[in-house]
Every structure is written in C-alpha cells, then in structure tokens.
Write an enzyme that holds these catalytic residues in place. Structure first.
Site, PDB file in Angstrom:
ATOM      1  CE  LYS A 171      -3.746  -2.533   2.187  1.00 42.79           C
ATOM      2  NZ  LYS A 171      -4.402  -2.943   3.444  1.00 42.79           N
TER       3      LYS A 171
ATOM      4  CD  GLN B 248      -3.182  -4.422   6.624  1.00 46.08           C
ATOM      5  OE1 GLN B 248      -3.067  -3.495   5.836  1.00 46.08           O
ATOM      6  NE2 GLN B 248      -3.811  -5.541   6.309  1.00 46.08           N
TER       7      GLN B 248
ATOM      8  CG  ASP C  94      -9.564  -0.485   4.649  1.00 43.52           C
ATOM      9  OD1 ASP C  94      -9.256  -0.805   3.485  1.00 43.52           O
ATOM     10  OD2 ASP C  94      -8.911  -0.827   5.644  1.00 43.52           O
TER      11      ASP C  94
END
Length: 284
Positions: free
Chosen positions: A54, A98, A121
């Site tokens: 990422k 995460q 997200d």
C-alpha cells in the site's frame, strides 16, 4: 470451453495510472497531494507485506503517505488517541488500520472511530449503510475492485443470478450490496448453508471469499459463468492457491480471475481511488 482471464494486474495498473494523472492535475492547480495514513499494530508478517504494498502504491500515484508502526502491546486508548489525531490532521485524507489487530484490541470500535469521510477502507457503518441505501460514498475496497473487474468484461450484470460464497463484513456482505446495486439477483452462502454445490451451480456470476483452498470444485461451475476468486491461500510448498479449483473451473467458466494476479491488486488500486475521492471532497 476455456475461460477468458480477468487480468487484475493490468486493470489495477490502468486504475492507478488514472489516479496518478488526477493527482498531477490537482498539484498543477495548486492543491496538495492526497494523504493516506496506514497504521500497523504488531509484527504480523502478512500484514507487513500488505502495508508495504500500500505504501508503494501511494508513492507510485504521488500521494503523501504516513506509515505508523505500533507495538503489539499498544492499548485501546492509545490507538484511539492516534486515530483522533489523524482525524484532525488536515494533511490526511484517508486512514487505514491494517487488520487483523492483536486480540486485546476491539477492531469494531477502532474502525468506527475513524471519521466516515476518511474511512478509505469503506468499513465504517456509515459507509456500508450508504451502500445499502443505494447512495454509495466511500465503498469497501475489495468489492469495489471486483466491480471494476466485472466492468472490464463488458458483460451486462443486470438480471444475472449471482452467488457469493462467504458472508464476511470485509467481502461477502458488501459484495452482496454492490451486486444488488448492479441489478443482480443475489444469493449469499455461509457456514450454515445447506447444499453449497447446488447453490453454486445456479450462478451466472460467482464470487468466492472464504479462505479455504479448492473449496469450490471445477465441476460445480455453470458453463459460461463469471468466476471471481478472492481467496489467497499459501500452501505448504509456498505456492498461492485460490478458493476455487482454477484448472478445472477454467474449462467451464466464461471468465475467471487468477490467483495471484486477480482480485488482490484491485484492492490496493481501489484504496488509492478512495483516497483520491476523500481528498476531492475534503474542505481543505
């Protein structure tokens, strides 16, 4: 019949190049580059790889990125305090924590602490609720990426019988909402489903996301079906395998995603796109 491959690597590259061009346009107009903060708690090896990917994508498209690594004994209060700081940081448009988090941390409370406008997200109940009400804002990355893969086939989705194997909050449930929005008739299967094989055999469009290698057998696939395999399972010999028996499924499907190189790259590309969207709607 030999299935056509849906190339996630190529499609994700095209999407990231579009994001990169949009960032260059922003900067040429005197606007700042979009900013993404990625928070990693603990030292899970797989999570470390995902965060690295990422961060690399951020650098490629020209984002300002901030990687924050915390020890595995970080408290709930400390993590919430960090999220509050990032929520208030005008240089940060997107916040990604995460997953999975260490067991002592409550991920649902952590994710809900992120401002919906910075929830790149797409996991916040607000954003999932917007999708459910057919008013999508920031959409969950993996289902959003799958829609981009499906669009690349130029197949009309309206009216297709879609079957989703797996009902997770990250993939299965928001995927059902995305496919409803696309006009599909959607069946979601899960651990309590009876006769999974019969359900799968009805699918014009099949999305499998359970994390069990080879769960869906090749002869379950309806001839000509579109098969999206979200599973990424590392085998004892180090190879990666999906949730679908790829070799045999490819003999029956019309379109299929490979593992690796199918859905995985699209999740990161969708994250980049969501961060750009968040920056475009930001008041600063």
């Amino acid at each position: 019949m030999t299935a056509k491959i849906i190339d996630g690597k190529q499609i994700s590259h095209t999407l990231k190049e579009k994001v990169k061009a949009a960032v260059e346009t922003r900067i040429s107009k005197g606007l700042r580059a979009p900013g993404l903060a990625v928070v990693l708690v603990g030292s899970d090896p797989a999570s470390g790889v995902y965060v690295k990917n990422k961060t690399a994508a951020c650098n490629h498209v020209g984002f300002f990125s901030k990687k924050i690594e915390l020890s595995s004994n970080t408290t709930q209060e400390q993590l919430i305090s960090l999220i509050d700081e990032l929520n208030a940081d005008d240089e940060i448009d997107g916040i990604l924590v995460q997953l999975p988090l260490p067991q002592h941390l409550k991920s649902d409370l952590i994710l809900e602490r992120i401002l919906p406008a910075k929830d790149v997200d797409g996991f916040h109940p607000y954003n999932v609720g917007r999708l459910a009400q057919r008013m999508p804002a920031l959409r969950p990355c993996t289902p959003k990426g799958i829609i981009s893969l499906l669009e690349s086939t130029n197949i009309e989705l309206t009216g297709l019988d879609a079957v989703i194997v797996g009902a997770s909050n990250i993939v299965g449930r928001p995927m059902a909402l995305e496919l409803l929005l696309a006009g599909c008739t959607v069946t979601v299967t899960h651990r309590f489903t009876k006769d999974l094989e019969a359900k799968v055999k009805q699918a014009d469009l099949l999305v499998v996301a359970v994390g069990k290698p080879g769960l869906v057998k090749g002869d379950w696939i309806k001839p000509g079906a579109i098969v999206i395999d979200v599973g990424i399972n590392r085998m004892d010999d180090g190879t990666l395998q999906g949730d679908v028996d790829f070799a045999k499924a490819s003999e029956r499907a019309g379109w299929i995603t490979p593992v690796p190189g199918g859905v995985g790259p699209m999740t990161v590309a969708s994250l980049m796109e969501n961060t750009l969207i968040a920056a475009e709607i930001s008041p600063v």
